[in-house]
Design a protein around this motif. Structure first.
Motif, PDB file in Angstrom:
ATOM      1  N   ARG A  82      -0.556  -3.390   0.984  1.00  0.00           N
ATOM      2  CA  ARG A  82      -1.454  -2.233   1.061  1.00  0.00           C
ATOM      3  C   ARG A  82      -1.159  -1.264  -0.073  1.00  0.00           C
ATOM      4  O   ARG A  82       0.003  -1.000  -0.381  1.00  0.00           O
ATOM      5  CB  ARG A  82      -1.276  -1.531   2.406  1.00  0.00           C
ATOM      6  CG  ARG A  82      -2.315  -0.478   2.732  1.00  0.00           C
ATOM      7  CD  ARG A  82      -2.109   0.092   4.123  1.00  0.00           C
ATOM      8  NE  ARG A  82      -3.158   1.066   4.456  1.00  0.00           N
ATOM      9  CZ  ARG A  82      -4.321   0.758   5.020  1.00  0.00           C
ATOM     10  NH1 ARG A  82      -4.578  -0.508   5.335  1.00  0.00           N
ATOM     11  NH2 ARG A  82      -5.213   1.697   5.285  1.00  0.00           N
ATOM     12  N   LEU A  83      -2.208  -0.759  -0.684  1.00  0.00           N
ATOM     13  CA  LEU A  83      -2.067   0.265  -1.710  1.00  0.00           C
ATOM     14  C   LEU A  83      -1.919   1.628  -1.039  1.00  0.00           C
ATOM     15  O   LEU A  83      -2.456   1.869   0.043  1.00  0.00           O
ATOM     16  CB  LEU A  83      -3.286   0.267  -2.626  1.00  0.00           C
ATOM     17  CG  LEU A  83      -3.538  -1.016  -3.432  1.00  0.00           C
ATOM     18  CD1 LEU A  83      -4.860  -0.924  -4.168  1.00  0.00           C
ATOM     19  CD2 LEU A  83      -2.394  -1.297  -4.407  1.00  0.00           C
ATOM     20  N   THR A  84      -1.196   2.513  -1.699  1.00  0.00           N
ATOM     21  CA  THR A  84      -0.953   3.843  -1.136  1.00  0.00           C
ATOM     22  C   THR A  84      -1.388   4.922  -2.124  1.00  0.00           C
ATOM     23  O   THR A  84      -1.923   4.633  -3.193  1.00  0.00           O
ATOM     24  CB  THR A  84       0.540   4.020  -0.799  1.00  0.00           C
ATOM     25  OG1 THR A  84       1.318   3.806  -1.995  1.00  0.00           O
ATOM     26  CG2 THR A  84       0.976   3.028   0.268  1.00  0.00           C
ATOM     27  N   GLU A 124      -8.290   1.234   0.751  1.00  0.00           N
ATOM     28  CA  GLU A 124      -7.778   0.497   1.910  1.00  0.00           C
ATOM     29  C   GLU A 124      -8.446   0.988   3.196  1.00  0.00           C
ATOM     30  O   GLU A 124      -8.754   0.184   4.086  1.00  0.00           O
ATOM     31  CB  GLU A 124      -6.256   0.659   2.011  1.00  0.00           C
ATOM     32  CG  GLU A 124      -5.463   0.099   0.841  1.00  0.00           C
ATOM     33  CD  GLU A 124      -5.304  -1.427   0.914  1.00  0.00           C
ATOM     34  OE1 GLU A 124      -5.883  -2.050   1.836  1.00  0.00           O
ATOM     35  OE2 GLU A 124      -4.590  -1.989   0.050  1.00  0.00           O
ATOM     36  N   GLU A 125      -8.683   2.282   3.307  1.00  0.00           N
ATOM     37  CA  GLU A 125      -9.328   2.822   4.503  1.00  0.00           C
ATOM     38  C   GLU A 125     -10.772   2.335   4.609  1.00  0.00           C
ATOM     39  O   GLU A 125     -11.256   2.021   5.708  1.00  0.00           O
ATOM     40  CB  GLU A 125      -9.277   4.349   4.477  1.00  0.00           C
ATOM     41  CG  GLU A 125      -7.867   4.907   4.668  1.00  0.00           C
ATOM     42  CD  GLU A 125      -7.805   6.410   4.468  1.00  0.00           C
ATOM     43  OE1 GLU A 125      -8.816   6.992   3.995  1.00  0.00           O
ATOM     44  OE2 GLU A 125      -6.750   7.008   4.773  1.00  0.00           O
ATOM     45  N   LEU A 183      -1.850   1.999 -11.627  1.00  0.00           N
ATOM     46  CA  LEU A 183      -1.685   0.594 -11.268  1.00  0.00           C
ATOM     47  C   LEU A 183      -1.130  -0.244 -12.417  1.00  0.00           C
ATOM     48  O   LEU A 183      -0.647  -1.362 -12.199  1.00  0.00           O
ATOM     49  CB  LEU A 183      -3.033  -0.003 -10.840  1.00  0.00           C
ATOM     50  CG  LEU A 183      -3.677   0.563  -9.581  1.00  0.00           C
ATOM     51  CD1 LEU A 183      -5.114   0.065  -9.474  1.00  0.00           C
ATOM     52  CD2 LEU A 183      -2.883   0.162  -8.350  1.00  0.00           C
ATOM     53  N   LEU A 184      -1.181   0.298 -13.620  1.00  0.00           N
ATOM     54  CA  LEU A 184      -0.865  -0.496 -14.805  1.00  0.00           C
ATOM     55  C   LEU A 184       0.606  -0.874 -14.903  1.00  0.00           C
ATOM     56  O   LEU A 184       0.962  -1.774 -15.656  1.00  0.00           O
ATOM     57  CB  LEU A 184      -1.290   0.254 -16.077  1.00  0.00           C
ATOM     58  CG  LEU A 184      -2.771   0.644 -16.153  1.00  0.00           C
ATOM     59  CD1 LEU A 184      -3.074   1.321 -17.483  1.00  0.00           C
ATOM     60  CD2 LEU A 184      -3.672  -0.574 -15.971  1.00  0.00           C
ATOM     61  N   VAL A 185       1.450  -0.196 -14.163  1.00  0.00           N
ATOM     62  CA  VAL A 185       2.887  -0.465 -14.259  1.00  0.00           C
ATOM     63  C   VAL A 185       3.316  -1.622 -13.367  1.00  0.00           C
ATOM     64  O   VAL A 185       4.469  -2.040 -13.415  1.00  0.00           O
ATOM     65  CB  VAL A 185       3.707   0.789 -13.892  1.00  0.00           C
ATOM     66  CG1 VAL A 185       3.420   1.907 -14.869  1.00  0.00           C
ATOM     67  CG2 VAL A 185       3.405   1.242 -12.464  1.00  0.00           C
TER      68      VAL A 185
END
Length: 566
Positions: free
Chosen positions: A82-84, A91-92, A133-135
């Protein structure tokens, strides 16, 4: 006692050595050929990019291609569940689409207030910057999973247009910028098109038995699926069984790598070892087949066909005349969204990408290439496709299909013969599916296809003096043929037979449809199986039969295996 070695003498004066310009150490690496799109070098490892001069210095060892020795094409580390943070809004939205239990989520067609409210909520979502997100590659993968699921949920809950029943006159289905903009940013970084792929539903969508340690074929198998459309056990098992075949493929990849090492030597000991490896490979392909066949008891065919499969349809779901999907927020100056895009839609709003398909798995493609199963189009198919060529400059899989009897056909070029220039249609389905694989896996297949010592010519050369080697090679192909025949049985049960039947009352209720009368439910539908297409766009049975027959044609001695070629 080991004697001490004297240090190498230091030259008294500097010396310079200039290698010839055509020396292989002076040549640019084959994976770094510059183009307009990639000024610092194309991310590919195919040695033929250097026109036969630069050797392919990558190996089948896996770090070069994100292929793990324990898990094959599955990631060697845990997938993100899940992404936060700022990405929690995605995600929601996905949670709301799936629902809390089977049957409580969105349904195809978007006729209820539930779908309308969800779509309105999506349209109000902000466009989220993807910089954070790139990291992390695992987080990029999860972003692609979530965004493509959202895109498919949105498209397939869009009420059908009543303005026209002719596909060619329909407007493309718009995908809101809150989905399309981040998706179009993330997709090129993974080498994928902005549509749901096999990587999203299988490779990046599972958890192992023990999520705290790395997955493994021996002690930590895939056991749980993260994201589904329907929440049904059938959908979870459909993805999970595919993940189990992938992890079983790790052993097949190991045997292929060992075999290629022996091909390099090709002495008597190497040929004996190669024979053993091919026998083991045949057994491993049979294991993959057995795992695949568990679909027959673990997945409900009716649920798969009526509830699950419709969500997979891509922008080309209505065939060549599909209206496609309009990715809102796409820069008008951008000519294409992906290498997988049809040349027919470049510069147009409607993009015709295919949905996820088993044909997007790199595993069977790798076995095909290693065993030299040639899926090149026939001359007639090439002629039929001349007016629909797309991506003529894209890298193509080339194989060496040397016949056992040179008189059978004219000799192929030194580098083998290929699949043509990727025209549309069944003849090029295999080539087209390459563009739906993660870039490192695509590069792996391109590298394998350009290996300097392909298997089949060596087997053909030694067939008379080493009959056990030829028999082992044909045995591996026979196992691959059995896999394809089992696949056809699955397709017959899960697609052809279901297409002829009305969904049961139970499934109709889950689809949001009214019950049928007893007479209507018993009525069989007329179905032309030649017209049934897979989610990847191919004419399904025609393609599967052709793949099976091509596997037989690759055998050195098919008649001894009980097959007669036409």
């Amino acid at each position: 006692m080991i004697p001490k070695r004297s240090p190498s003498p230091v030259p008294s004066s500097p010396m310079t050595h200039q290698l010839p310009s055509n020396h292989f150490l002076s040549l640019q690496p084959s994976f770094a050929q510059p183009t307009v799109a990639f000024p610092s070098g194309v991310p590919s490892t195919s040695s033929h990019e250097s026109h036969g001069q630069a050797p392919n210095t990558a190996s089948l060892a896996s770090a070069d291609f994100e292929v793990d020795v324990r898990t094959g094409f599955l990631p060697g580390s845990k997938n993100v569940e899940r992404l936060t943070g700022r990405y929690e809004v995605w995600e929601e939205a996905l949670d709301a689409a799936k629902g809390s239990q089977p049957g409580s989520g969105l349904i195809i067609g978007g006729q209820r207030e539930q779908e309308n409210l969800w779509r309105n909520g999506i349209q109000m979502m902000p466009v989220v910057d993807t910089a954070d997100l790139l990291v992390s590659l695992p987080h990029l993968r999860r972003a692609h999973v979530v965004l493509t699921f959202l895109a498919h949920f949105y498209v397939h809950t869009t009420p059908a247009s009543t303005s026209s029943s002719v596909p060619s006159t329909k407007e493309p289905i718009p995908i809101p910028a809150c989905i399309s903009v981040p998706l179009l940013t993330v997709s090129p970084l993974l080498g994928l098109p902005p549509v749901l792929t096999y990587a999203d539903t299988v490779l990046w969508n599972f958890l192992p038995s023990n999520p705290s340690i790395a997955p493994s074929a021996s002690v930590n198998l895939p056991s749980e699926i993260i994201t589904t459309f329907t929440g049904t056990r059938s959908e979870e098992q459909f993805y999970l069984i595919s993940a189990l075949t992938e992890i079983a493929g790790a052993e097949a990849l190991r045997l292929m790598r060992q075999s290629l090492d022996e091909l390099f030597l090709a002495d008597e000991k190497a040929l004996r070892r190669l024979t053993i490896y091919l026998k083991k490979l045949a057994n491993q392909i049979d294991k993959i087949s057995d795992i695949t066949m568990t679909l027959m008891k673990e997945v409900d065919p009716e649920e798969f066909y009526h509830l699950i499969r419709p969500w997979f349809r891509g922008g080309d779901g209505d065939g060549p005349n599909s209206a496609g999907w309009n990715y809102l927020g796409l820069d008008d100056t951008t000519s294409t969204t992906s290498v997988a895009e049809s040349s027919d839609t470049q510069g147009k709003k409607g993009k015709l990408f295919s949905g996820p398909s088993a044909g997007q798995s790199s595993l069977i493609h790798a076995i095909d290439i290693f065993l030299t199963v040639d899926h090149s189009p026939t001359e007639q198919e090439k002629l039929e496709a001349l007016n629909a060529v797309e991506h003529p400059t894209q890298s193509k899989i080339l194989v060496d299909s040397t016949p056992i009897n040179p008189s059978e056909q004219s000799a192929p070029p030194a580098h083998g013969h290929g699949h043509g220039a990727a025209p549309k249609g069944e003849a090029t389905f295999v080539q087209r599916m390459l563009q739906y694989m993660p870039l490192p896996h695509r590069s792996f297949l391109l590298h394998l296809s350009t290996h300097p010592t392909p298997l089949r010519p060596l087997v053909v050369h030694y067939a008379a003096s080493h009959p056990a080697l030829a028999a082992a090679y044909d045995g591996a192909l026979e196992s691959l043929r059995r896999f394809r025949e089992k696949h056809m049985r699955i397709v017959s049960l899960f697609i052809v037979q279901q297409a002829r039947r009305q969904p049961s009352e139970r499934v109709r209720k889950m689809m949001g449809l009214e019950p049928l009368s007893g007479e209507e439910e018993a009525q069989l539908k007329e179905v032309d199986i030649t017209e049934i297409r897979g989610t990847g766009g191919s004419a399904l049975f025609k393609f599967l039969k052709r793949c099976r027959d091509n596997t037989t044609k690759a055998m050195v001695r098919p008649s001894q295996a009980g097959y007669e070629l036409e």
